[in-house]
Motif scaffolding. Structure first.
Motif, short mmCIF file in Angstrom:
data_model
loop_
_atom_site.label_atom_id
_atom_site.label_comp_id
_atom_site.label_asym_id
_atom_site.label_seq_id
_atom_site.Cartn_x
_atom_site.Cartn_y
_atom_site.Cartn_z
N THR A 17 0.92 -1.08 -0.12
CA THR A 17 0.03 0.10 0.03
C THR A 17 0.93 1.27 -0.11
O THR A 17 1.96 1.26 0.74
N ARG A 18 0.48 2.12 -0.80
CA ARG A 18 1.24 3.38 -0.91
C ARG A 18 0.27 4.54 -0.91
O ARG A 18 -0.87 4.36 -1.51
N ASP A 19 0.57 5.81 -0.22
CA ASP A 19 -0.34 6.92 -0.36
C ASP A 19 0.43 7.86 -1.18
O ASP A 19 1.74 8.32 -0.80
N ILE A 56 -7.97 9.79 -0.66
CA ILE A 56 -7.60 10.16 0.45
C ILE A 56 -7.22 11.46 0.48
O ILE A 56 -6.37 11.84 0.15
N ARG A 89 -4.64 6.50 -1.89
CA ARG A 89 -4.16 5.33 -1.46
C ARG A 89 -4.22 4.28 -2.34
O ARG A 89 -5.25 3.98 -3.08
N THR A 135 -3.42 0.23 -3.57
CA THR A 135 -3.24 -0.90 -2.85
C THR A 135 -2.90 -2.04 -4.11
O THR A 135 -3.88 -2.13 -4.90
#
Length: 153
Positions: free
Chosen positions: A15-17, A112, A117, A119
């Motif tokens: 997961t990266r924001d 977000i 976000r 995934t």
């Protein structure tokens, strides 16, 4: 030389924001020129073949030779696309013409705040002499997501 016929199974979630709107992150996958800007091994590889067909049932191909190593071939089929929400693919990898693995990967895009976000969930089957490469797939995918982050910055 006898090859031991065995399988390894591996799965991971990353997961990266990203500080970019969902539409921007989505476009990095859905637009061929954008994807070419960040996808792959960069300068470490001499590209040989590229195909991009972003639609359900479409196929992507990325093949190239690492300067100090083997020829890598990636062939993906898009099985589900919901714009700005998800992409699901099945894909196969070959190394120097030998079938290495088959995977299913789901990519999810969630707004977000002012960002996204992202995934990535993947499940893979690794064949025979490539069984030990199951751990490298996660490392390689982390590298791709880092490259995406640099591209979006």
């Amino acid at each position: 030389m006898t090859i031991e016929r065995r399988l390894a199974h591996a799965g991971f979630t990353l997961t990266r924001d990203y500080p970019a709107a969902v539409e921007r992150v989505w476009s990095a996958f859905a637009d061929e020129q954008e994807k070419l800007s960040w996808w792959g091994a960069g300068d470490a590889m001499e590209p040989a073949e590229w195909a991009f067909d972003f639609r359900v049932g479409g196929r992507d191909v990325a093949e190239g030779k690492f300067h100090d190593g083997p020829v890598s071939r990636y062939v993906a089929t898009y099985t589900d696309i919901v714009e700005h929400h998800r992409i699901v693919t099945t894909y196969d990898m070959w190394l120097d013409g030998v079938h290495m693995s088959t995977s299913v990967a789901s990519l999810e895009f969630e707004p977000i705040g002012d960002g996204t976000r992202f995934t990535h969930v993947e499940h893979g089957v690794f064949f025979d002499q490539f069984r030990a490469d199951d751990k490298n797939r996660e490392v390689g995918t982390r590298g791709l997501l880092d490259a995406l982050g640099r591209y979006l910055a």
